[in-house]
Structure formats: C-alpha cells, structure tokens
Design an enzyme around this catalytic site. Structure first.
Site, short mmCIF file in Angstrom:
data_model
loop_
_atom_site.label_atom_id
_atom_site.label_comp_id
_atom_site.label_asym_id
_atom_site.label_seq_id
_atom_site.Cartn_x
_atom_site.Cartn_y
_atom_site.Cartn_z
N ASP A 156 -21.38 -73.88 19.74
CA ASP A 156 -20.27 -73.41 20.87
C ASP A 156 -19.08 -74.17 20.89
O ASP A 156 -19.10 -75.31 20.41
CB ASP A 156 -21.20 -73.51 22.08
CG ASP A 156 -20.70 -72.79 23.41
OD1 ASP A 156 -19.73 -71.90 23.13
OD2 ASP A 156 -20.70 -73.30 24.70
N HIS A 162 -13.24 -69.22 15.70
CA HIS A 162 -14.19 -68.64 15.14
C HIS A 162 -14.35 -68.73 13.81
O HIS A 162 -15.23 -68.97 12.99
CB HIS A 162 -14.46 -67.07 15.41
CG HIS A 162 -14.78 -66.76 16.85
ND1 HIS A 162 -15.82 -67.60 17.69
CD2 HIS A 162 -14.17 -66.10 17.89
CE1 HIS A 162 -15.64 -67.02 18.78
NE2 HIS A 162 -14.81 -66.08 19.16
N LEU A 179 -33.57 -74.31 1.54
CA LEU A 179 -33.38 -74.06 2.65
C LEU A 179 -33.42 -72.56 3.06
O LEU A 179 -33.05 -71.56 2.61
CB LEU A 179 -31.87 -74.60 3.14
CG LEU A 179 -31.45 -74.41 4.65
CD1 LEU A 179 -32.38 -75.30 5.29
CD2 LEU A 179 -30.02 -74.64 4.57
#
Ligand code: IPE
Ligand code: IPE
Ligand code: MG
Length: 249
Positions: A16, A33, A127
């Site tokens: 955020d 963004h 991962l």
C-alpha cells in the site's frame, strides 16, 4: 536472548501507498503503481535469496474496482506489461508464479496471459510467488463454502465431516502454508480483506514506508522483528520454551 534470525516460510504483503508516493511528488497515481512494480521485482529477488518459500502479494482487491475507471485500466495495463516482461526472468530465477483471485472478471487477453505465465513457470522449484488479483478473503471463503456445498449435494461429502482442514483445502491457497509474517506498508493498520482465514495466527507487521520506497533493507527489518516474537498458538510462553529446549533448538 535468542538473536538468531528466523526466515518465515510464507510472507504475505499488502503493498500500500503507491498513490500517496506519487502525490507527494506531484505525479499521477499511475507513476506510483509503476514504481511499485520495481519494488515487487526487488522484493521477489530478496525473498528468493533468503530462501523464503512463499511470497503472497496483494496486487488488486475485489474492492479496488470501486476506483476511478482510468486507474483500474492503468493497473490492468501494468499487470499485463509486468507479466510480459518478467515471465522469462521468473523462470530463469526458478520462481513459480501463481495467481489467486477471481480472474474471470479480467479481460480474455489478461486471463490468457496469466495462464501462460503460470504454465511457463510451473516447473520452477524455488520461490512460490502468489499474486492476489481481484482477490478478497471473504470471496475466498464463500467460494470454499460453495465447493463444499456442491460436494454435499452430490453426496461426495457428509455435512458432519466438514473440518477446518477441508475448508482450507477448498480455498484459493490450497496447498500453500498459512502466512507466518504479514507486512503492510503505507501506514494503515488493517487487513483490507486479504487472506483473512489463512492469517488466523500470522504475525502482523506494519510500517509507514510507502510501497514504492520499500526495499530489501526494510524487508530485513520486518523479518528481524518477526524473529524476535514468540509464537504461542494458544499455549503458555513457558510451554513454548520447554518444547524448544526438548527439541534442542
Ligand atoms: C496500493 O497503493 C496499490 C493498489 C491498491 C492497487 P494505493 O493505490 O492504495 O496507494 P494509496 O493508499 O492511495 O497511497
Ligand atoms: C489494499 O489496499 C489492497 C491492495 C494493496 C491491492 P487498499 O489501498 O485498497 O486498501 P484500503 O482501501 O485502504 O483498506
Ligand atoms: Mg491504499
């Protein structure tokens, strides 16, 4: 004092603060963004080298459709571009990409791209990068309930045999261990409908750092904080210490 660093098996992050980062620079929200995607790349790399097994990132919530149309369009465009650009590097770095969320609401083109990158990285053994897109924790639990109800209807399952485990096994995160550490950047102290069922016993960490400014050093701070906590899962502190010493660690 135990100062050894414990690496969480699964880290879940609410990324955020992109909008505020851009606003502070008099730039359009979109730029926040865009910078946020660069942070994702760095954090994925850092988690890979720390041998974190699963990293879940909240990219777009089921509530984010309420944003201005232009911003939603921009986020979708960025998502598409990032999938295009990063697929090869993910596979090269042995990262497996999985998307959780209701992707049926996305354009056909984006849905196809998602499937393609998931397939492309499916053989990676390093991962597991889980991107939550059009995801909501309540949606996830509702879908699990629907799947179980269908099994009852078709007599594959008995109502009384529903367990916490069977609910977990019908969530979008089926097969993924529950998060050990939750990080939220950007200063807000809430879960915002992320992995609500899965985080029943997750350690929560909040930082004011905005997502575009988050970096491996900040990640290490969160992991160090996590390492210093005693996870009791309902037991007493003394029990946990006794169990640890009997296991010899
Ligand atoms: C998080 O940053 C990214 C998404 C929700 C897609 P925000 O866009 O929420 O940034 P702020 O909270 O407005 O600063
Ligand atoms: C949560 O951030 C969702 C994502 C990071 C994708 P928001 O910025 O949408 O959360 P709220 O609305 O402030 O709770
Ligand atoms: Mg926000």
């Amino acid at each position: 004092m135990n100062d050894e660093i414990k690496i969480p098996t699964h880290i879940a992050i609410v990324m955020d603060g992109n909008g505020r980062w851009a606003k502070a620079r008099q730039r359009p929200r979109f730029m926040g963004h865009k910078k946020g995607v660069e942070t994702v790349r760095e954090i994925v790399k850092a988690c890979s080298s720390l041998k974190v097994e699963c990293l879940s990132l909240f990219a777009f919530s089921s509530e984010n459709w309420k944003r201005p149309e232009e911003e939603v369009k921009n986020i979708m465009g960025l998502f598409m571009m990032a999938l295009d650009r990063e697929a090869k590097a993910l596979a090269r770095n042995n990262v497996r990409l999985e998307i959780i969320g209701d992707i049926s609401q996305f354009s056909e083109k984006l849905q196809k791209k998602i499937k393609k990158v998931e397939n492309y990285t499916a053989k990676s053994t390093g991962l597991r990068l889980i991107i939550a897109a059009n995801y909501g924790g309540r949606w996830d639990i509702t879908e699990s309930a629907k799947k179980l109800a269908r099994k009852i209807q078709s007599k594959q399952l008995d109502t009384d045999s529903i367990t916490e485990e069977s609910i977990s096994n019908h969530l979008a995160t089926r097969g993924i261990p529950d998060p050990d550490l939750f990080i939220r950047t950007g200063g807000e102290k809430r879960i915002s409908n992320f992995l609500i069922w899965q985080m029943a016993y997750t350690e929560l960490y909040f930082t004011d750092v905005l997502w575009p400014d988050f970096n491996p050093e900040e990640l290490n701070k969160a992991i160090a904080d996590y390492s210093s906590r005693q996870r009791r899962f309902g037991k007493t502190g003394e029990q946990v210490i006794a169990e640890k010493s009997s296991k010899g660690d």
